[in-house]
Scaffold this active site. Sequence first.
Site, PDB file in Angstrom:
ATOM      1  N   ASN A  42      -1.094   0.302  -0.817  1.00  0.00           N
ATOM      2  CA  ASN A  42      -2.343   0.067  -0.263  1.00  0.00           C
ATOM      3  C   ASN A  42      -3.619  -0.020  -1.086  1.00  0.00           C
ATOM      4  OD1 ASN A  42      -2.034   2.782  -0.156  1.00  0.00           O
ATOM      5  ND2 ASN A  42      -3.193   2.960   1.839  1.00  0.00           N
ATOM      6  N   VAL A  43      -4.307  -1.027  -0.908  1.00  0.00           N
ATOM      7  CA  VAL A  43      -5.435  -1.263  -1.891  1.00  0.00           C
ATOM      8  C   VAL A  43      -6.742  -1.389  -0.684  1.00  0.00           C
ATOM      9  CG1 VAL A  43      -6.502  -2.763  -3.333  1.00  0.00           C
ATOM     10  CG2 VAL A  43      -4.194  -2.452  -3.563  1.00  0.00           C
ATOM     11  N   GLU A  44      -7.623  -0.442  -0.824  1.00  0.00           N
ATOM     12  CA  GLU A  44      -8.607  -0.303   0.127  1.00  0.00           C
ATOM     13  C   GLU A  44      -9.845  -1.132  -0.278  1.00  0.00           C
ATOM     14  OE1 GLU A  44      -8.767   3.815   1.473  1.00  0.00           O
ATOM     15  OE2 GLU A  44      -6.918   3.435   2.778  1.00  0.00           O
ATOM     16  N   CYS A  53      -2.989  -3.555   3.367  1.00  0.00           N
ATOM     17  CA  CYS A  53      -1.448  -2.417   3.441  1.00  0.00           C
ATOM     18  C   CYS A  53      -0.792  -2.857   2.367  1.00  0.00           C
ATOM     19  CB  CYS A  53      -0.885  -2.706   4.555  1.00  0.00           C
ATOM     20  SG  CYS A  53      -1.706  -2.062   6.361  1.00  0.00           S
ATOM     21  N   GLU A  55       2.513  -3.055   2.500  1.00  0.00           N
ATOM     22  CA  GLU A  55       3.390  -4.189   2.879  1.00  0.00           C
ATOM     23  C   GLU A  55       2.678  -5.651   2.716  1.00  0.00           C
ATOM     24  OE1 GLU A  55       2.489  -1.867   4.900  1.00  0.00           O
ATOM     25  OE2 GLU A  55       4.114  -1.043   5.924  1.00  0.00           O
ATOM     26  N   CYS A  86       2.594  -1.042  10.209  1.00  0.00           N
ATOM     27  CA  CYS A  86       1.653  -1.019  11.369  1.00  0.00           C
ATOM     28  C   CYS A  86       1.914  -2.604  12.115  1.00  0.00           C
ATOM     29  CB  CYS A  86       0.180  -1.353  10.660  1.00  0.00           C
ATOM     30  SG  CYS A  86      -0.218  -2.817   9.908  1.00  0.00           S
ATOM     31  N   CYS A  89       1.680  -5.691   9.975  1.00  0.00           N
ATOM     32  CA  CYS A  89       2.866  -5.645   8.856  1.00  0.00           C
ATOM     33  C   CYS A  89       4.307  -5.995   9.397  1.00  0.00           C
ATOM     34  CB  CYS A  89       2.745  -4.373   8.045  1.00  0.00           C
ATOM     35  SG  CYS A  89       1.171  -4.457   6.916  1.00  0.00           S
TER      36      CYS A  89
HETATM   37  N1  THU Z   1      -1.388   1.252   5.876  1.00  0.00           N
HETATM   38  C1  THU Z   1      -0.427   0.487   5.088  1.00  0.00           C
HETATM   39  O1  THU Z   1      -0.657   0.528   3.820  1.00  0.00           O
HETATM   40  N2  THU Z   1       0.530   0.467   5.881  1.00  0.00           N
HETATM   41  C2  THU Z   1       0.872   0.394   7.102  1.00  0.00           C
HETATM   42  O2  THU Z   1       1.878  -0.124   7.595  1.00  0.00           O
HETATM   43  C3  THU Z   1      -0.117   1.491   7.703  1.00  0.00           C
HETATM   44  C4  THU Z   1      -1.282   1.648   7.065  1.00  0.00           C
HETATM   45  C5  THU Z   1      -2.612   1.878   5.114  1.00  0.00           C
HETATM   46  C6  THU Z   1      -3.608   1.136   5.267  1.00  0.00           C
HETATM   47  C7  THU Z   1      -5.013   2.177   4.836  1.00  0.00           C
HETATM   48  O3  THU Z   1      -5.239   2.060   3.653  1.00  0.00           O
HETATM   49  C8  THU Z   1      -4.212   3.498   5.313  1.00  0.00           C
HETATM   50  O4  THU Z   1      -2.887   3.275   5.319  1.00  0.00           O
HETATM   51  C9  THU Z   1      -4.765   4.125   6.200  1.00  0.00           C
HETATM   52  O5  THU Z   1      -4.664   3.471   7.433  1.00  0.00           O
END
Ligand code: THU
Length: 133
Positions: A42-44, A53, A55, A86, A89
């Site tokens: 994941n890259v925020e 996400c 994925e 999620c 995804c």
């Molecule tokens: N996140 C994912 O990378 N994949 C998922 O299927 C669920 C959520 C990440 C998004 C965010 O960076 C962190 O988890 C918290 O929600």
Amino acid sequence: MDWEALRSKAREMTTRAYAPYSHFPVGAAGLVDDGRIVTGCNVENAAYGVALCAECGMISDLVAGGGGWLVAFSCANANGDRLMPCGRCRQLLWEHGGASLLVDTPAGVMTMDQVLPMAFGVAELEEVSGEDN
Ligand code: THU
């Protein structure tokens, strides 16, 4: 199917995550029908809503690396535990792995049509357009 190899890649990818806001690193790994393993983390972003996400990164890796069909998928949190993808995804996974994609869930291996029942997909588009996509 070597689930341990896939899980280990997903766990490794949590260490590459950029998650300074949620502090919730995620790693994803998928086995492609040609034997490749594709990965993502994941890259925020300071604009929270545009976070990518793990994925999403994995699907980009799949397509940029030549495409193909996903046959198995595993996702991990920072403890190395299995994580459910999620909702958004799940839709991405459906597009590139379909109903029979095997998903590594905390409740055991499931098929994608168990994880995303009655999914919307290309078949719904083709029903109206009459075209093959
Ligand atoms: N996140 C994912 O990378 N994949 C998922 O299927 C669920 C959520 C990440 C998004 C965010 O960076 C962190 O988890 C918290 O929600």
